[in-house]
Design an enzyme around this catalytic site. Structure first.
Site, PDB file in Angstrom:
ATOM      1  N   ARG A 243       0.820  -1.217   0.000  1.00 40.61           N
ATOM      2  CA  ARG A 243       0.000   0.000   0.000  1.00 40.61           C
ATOM      3  C   ARG A 243       0.858   1.273   0.000  1.00 40.61           C
ATOM      4  O   ARG A 243       0.518   2.281   0.622  1.00 40.61           O
ATOM      5  CB  ARG A 243      -0.946   0.047   1.207  1.00 40.61           C
ATOM      6  CG  ARG A 243      -2.053  -0.989   1.189  1.00 40.61           C
ATOM      7  CD  ARG A 243      -3.009  -0.752   0.027  1.00 40.61           C
ATOM      8  NE  ARG A 243      -4.238  -1.516   0.160  1.00 40.61           N
ATOM      9  CZ  ARG A 243      -4.405  -2.771  -0.242  1.00 40.61           C
ATOM     10  NH1 ARG A 243      -3.411  -3.408  -0.834  1.00 40.61           N
ATOM     11  NH2 ARG A 243      -5.566  -3.380  -0.087  1.00 40.61           N
TER      12      ARG A 243
ATOM     13  N   GLU B 102      -5.537   4.527   5.422  1.00 40.48           N
ATOM     14  CA  GLU B 102      -5.088   4.278   4.047  1.00 40.48           C
ATOM     15  C   GLU B 102      -5.464   5.421   3.099  1.00 40.48           C
ATOM     16  O   GLU B 102      -4.640   5.835   2.296  1.00 40.48           O
ATOM     17  CB  GLU B 102      -5.689   2.954   3.566  1.00 40.48           C
ATOM     18  CG  GLU B 102      -5.085   2.482   2.270  1.00 40.48           C
ATOM     19  CD  GLU B 102      -5.732   1.192   1.767  1.00 40.48           C
ATOM     20  OE1 GLU B 102      -5.251   0.140   2.143  1.00 40.48           O
ATOM     21  OE2 GLU B 102      -6.708   1.267   1.031  1.00 40.48           O
TER      22      GLU B 102
ATOM     23  N   SER C  19     -10.928  -0.479   2.358  1.00 36.10           N
ATOM     24  CA  SER C  19     -10.190  -0.563   3.623  1.00 36.10           C
ATOM     25  C   SER C  19      -9.809   0.840   4.071  1.00 36.10           C
ATOM     26  O   SER C  19      -9.161   1.564   3.328  1.00 36.10           O
ATOM     27  CB  SER C  19      -8.900  -1.350   3.447  1.00 36.10           C
ATOM     28  OG  SER C  19      -9.175  -2.655   3.035  1.00 36.10           O
TER      29      SER C  19
HETATM   30  N1  EPU Z   1     -11.261 -10.242   9.698  1.00 33.84           N
HETATM   31  C1  EPU Z   1     -11.893  -9.992  10.895  1.00 33.84           C
HETATM   32  N2  EPU Z   1     -13.032  -9.246  10.885  1.00 33.84           N
HETATM   33  C2  EPU Z   1     -13.556  -8.732   9.737  1.00 33.84           C
HETATM   34  C3  EPU Z   1     -12.917  -8.989   8.507  1.00 33.84           C
HETATM   35  C4  EPU Z   1     -11.765  -9.750   8.513  1.00 33.84           C
HETATM   36  O1  EPU Z   1     -11.455 -10.434  11.951  1.00 33.84           O
HETATM   37  O2  EPU Z   1     -14.582  -8.026   9.823  1.00 33.84           O
HETATM   38  C5  EPU Z   1     -10.019 -11.036   9.723  1.00 33.84           C
HETATM   39  C6  EPU Z   1     -10.251 -12.487   9.403  1.00 33.84           C
HETATM   40  O3  EPU Z   1      -9.428 -13.251  10.231  1.00 33.84           O
HETATM   41  C7  EPU Z   1      -9.774 -12.596   7.973  1.00 33.84           C
HETATM   42  C8  EPU Z   1      -8.652 -11.579   7.917  1.00 33.84           C
HETATM   43  O4  EPU Z   1      -9.107 -10.538   8.774  1.00 33.84           O
HETATM   44  O5  EPU Z   1      -9.324 -13.880   7.693  1.00 33.84           O
HETATM   45  C9  EPU Z   1      -8.361 -11.064   6.550  1.00 33.84           C
HETATM   46  O6  EPU Z   1      -9.555 -10.499   5.987  1.00 33.84           O
HETATM   47  P1  EPU Z   1      -9.652 -10.177   4.417  1.00 33.84           P
HETATM   48  O7  EPU Z   1      -9.354 -11.393   3.628  1.00 33.84           O
HETATM   49  O8  EPU Z   1     -10.935  -9.498   4.162  1.00 33.84           O
HETATM   50  O9  EPU Z   1      -8.430  -9.209   4.161  1.00 33.84           O
HETATM   51  P2  EPU Z   1      -7.948  -7.850   4.849  1.00 33.84           P
HETATM   52  O10 EPU Z   1      -6.532  -8.046   5.242  1.00 33.84           O
HETATM   53  O11 EPU Z   1      -8.883  -7.411   5.914  1.00 33.84           O
HETATM   54  C10 EPU Z   1      -6.999  -6.910   2.628  1.00 33.84           C
HETATM   55  C11 EPU Z   1      -7.045  -5.635   1.841  1.00 33.84           C
HETATM   56  C12 EPU Z   1      -8.368  -5.537   1.091  1.00 33.84           C
HETATM   57  C13 EPU Z   1      -8.493  -6.720   0.164  1.00 33.84           C
HETATM   58  C14 EPU Z   1      -8.436  -8.006   1.022  1.00 33.84           C
HETATM   59  C15 EPU Z   1      -8.467  -9.267   0.185  1.00 33.84           C
HETATM   60  C16 EPU Z   1      -5.680  -4.054   3.115  1.00 33.84           C
HETATM   61  C17 EPU Z   1      -5.676  -2.814   3.939  1.00 33.84           C
HETATM   62  N3  EPU Z   1      -6.875  -4.481   2.722  1.00 33.84           N
HETATM   63  O12 EPU Z   1      -8.012  -6.828   3.629  1.00 33.84           O
HETATM   64  O13 EPU Z   1      -8.304  -4.351   0.304  1.00 33.84           O
HETATM   65  O14 EPU Z   1      -9.700  -6.709  -0.569  1.00 33.84           O
HETATM   66  O15 EPU Z   1      -7.195  -8.014   1.758  1.00 33.84           O
HETATM   67  O16 EPU Z   1      -7.260  -9.416  -0.462  1.00 33.84           O
HETATM   68  O17 EPU Z   1      -4.626  -4.600   2.822  1.00 33.84           O
HETATM   69  C18 EPU Z   1      -8.921  -2.066   0.079  1.00 33.84           C
HETATM   70  O18 EPU Z   1      -7.726  -1.804   0.107  1.00 33.84           O
HETATM   71  O19 EPU Z   1      -9.789  -1.171  -0.063  1.00 33.84           O
HETATM   72  C19 EPU Z   1      -9.345  -3.446   0.265  1.00 33.84           C
HETATM   73  C20 EPU Z   1     -10.636  -3.773   0.385  1.00 33.84           C
END
Ligand code: EPU
Length: 355
Positions: free
Chosen positions: A182, A351, A255
């Site tokens: 990012r 972000e 995010s």
């Molecule tokens: N989780 C929670 N609560 C929630 C959502 C997620 O505890 O409400 C935990 C779960 O353990 C889950 C883990 O977080 O397994 C990861 O969640 P997710 O796969 O949704 O990924 P993220 O790390 O929360 C990142 C990106 C997203 C992208 C997803 C999928 C960042 C800041 N965000 O989110 O990007 O879609 O991975 O690859 O790195 C964006 O940048 O706008 C965005 C949506």
């Protein structure tokens, strides 16, 4: 834009609106006004517009798709909205590339998701995991958009930009863009470069990346037993639609926080006390934590303060329930940051660009 006087300088490649509403210009849909809003349709107009702004001592803010910015106040200067269009395959077969690959040039104002589907329709691969990310092509390299195990920086061949310190058009290759999680040169030197177009090096053959949690399951649910890149884009779009609030109906910027990267020792200590906390190793000395998990553990998933809220679908997303102002959303963001800091000793970082 019924409340602004639009003067059509369309012949010169741009359109000017005085005292313009920015409500429809960002995906958060918060009220804010620009003293002057200029829609740029031809990038050639940019150097002259910047020169005029400099001569008038007016500050310039550049807006792409508006999916990564939160206005907490009006903008007293000029907002340049880049709306340039154009998609071309500039090199059909790139000598020296591993396997058959093409170079595609996309103008900054193109819509990211439309561009992804255009590349797939042309038999090019690589961007399928990045389907349905809101925003424009020009904004993609700035924060090195990433999802489902892929970051755009892997495929950026070069960025054409106007450099405001040297007043010249420059070409920055991938190494010069200094991509990281990012992050990029464009974010570190905010305001210096205006991205005109992005060149992508895209392979025609490439192993699909299906390892991110949920992707294979979604393909299976679709009945795609031998998926191609288009099926992957479709699967990712379905997952995103289900997991993330739709910015068309509910104002948000995806995010709102980055996943924090902390020293490995800090991650180990937290993991010791919170056995279920997700931790992803980054390198020997560092690990990435899940901001969404930290926020949810603080009991803030679905939390609401007036019209500003934490999404109940995904704790990483702040949403505008209705008529929230940017200042209200930013106040909620700080509340979330403080709660996570108090509970886990980790400071979250926003972000989007906060104006
Ligand atoms: N989780 C929670 N609560 C929630 C959502 C997620 O505890 O409400 C935990 C779960 O353990 C889950 C883990 O977080 O397994 C990861 O969640 P997710 O796969 O949704 O990924 P993220 O790390 O929360 C990142 C990106 C997203 C992208 C997803 C999928 C960042 C800041 N965000 O989110 O990007 O879609 O991975 O690859 O790195 C964006 O940048 O706008 C965005 C949506």
């Amino acid at each position: 834009m019924n409340d602004s006087r639009a003067s059509a300088a369309a012949n010169f490649g741009y359109t000017v609106h005085e005292n313009a509403s920015l409500l429809d210009r960002t995906t958060f849909r918060v009220p804010a006004r620009a003293a002057t809003l200029i829609d740029v349709h031809e990038f050639d107009a940019v150097p002259r517009l910047l020169e005029q702004a400099g001569a008038q001592n007016r500050e310039v803010l550049v807006l792409g798709g508006g999916s990564n910015v939160l206005f907490t106040r009006d903008w007293p200067g000029i907002v340049l909205a880049l709306r340039t269009r154009g998609l071309d395959i500039v090199e059909q077969h790139v000598p020296g590339a591993p396997g058959d690959a093409a170079i595609v040039r996309a103008a900054a104002g193109e819509t990211w998701d439309d561009f992804v589907h255009w590349t797939l329709a042309h038999g090019l691969r690589g961007l399928e995991n990045l389907a349905l990310i809101p925003g424009s092509v020009g904004a993609a390299p700035i924060q090195n958009i990433g999802a489902y195990g892929v970051e755009v920086g892997e495929f950026v061949h070069a960025v054409q930009a106007f450099d405001r310190t040297t007043n010249s058009i420059v070409r920055l290759d991938r190494a010069a863009c200094a991509f990281a999680y990012r992050d990029s040169l464009f974010k570190r030197e905010a305001g210096r470069y205006l991205i005109a177009a992005v060149d992508f090096l895209l392979p025609r053959e490439r192993a699909l990346r299906l390892d991110y949690d949920g992707v294979r399951e979604e393909l299976a649910a679709m009945g795609a037993t031998d998926p191609d890149a288009r099926a992957v884009a479709h699967a990712i779009s379905r997952v995103r639609t289900r997991k993330l609030p739709d910015p068309v109906t509910t104002g948000n910027a995806g995010s709102f926080f980055k996943n924090p990267i902390v020293a490995a020792g800090v991650a180990d200590a937290l993991r010791h006390e919170n056995a279920k906390m997700p931790v992803w190793p980054v390198n020997d000395g560092h690990a990435k934590l899940s901001a969404a998990w930290l926020i949810e553990a603080c009991g803030l998933k679905g939390f609401r303060d007036g019209n500003a809220g934490v999404s109940s679908q995904h704790a990483l997303v702040l949403i505008n329930h209705g008529n929230a102002s940017g200042a209200q959303i930013w106040a909620l963001a700080r509340h979330v940051m403080d709660a996570v800091q108090a509970r886990f000793g980790v400071r979250l970082e926003a972000e989007p660009l906060i104006v």
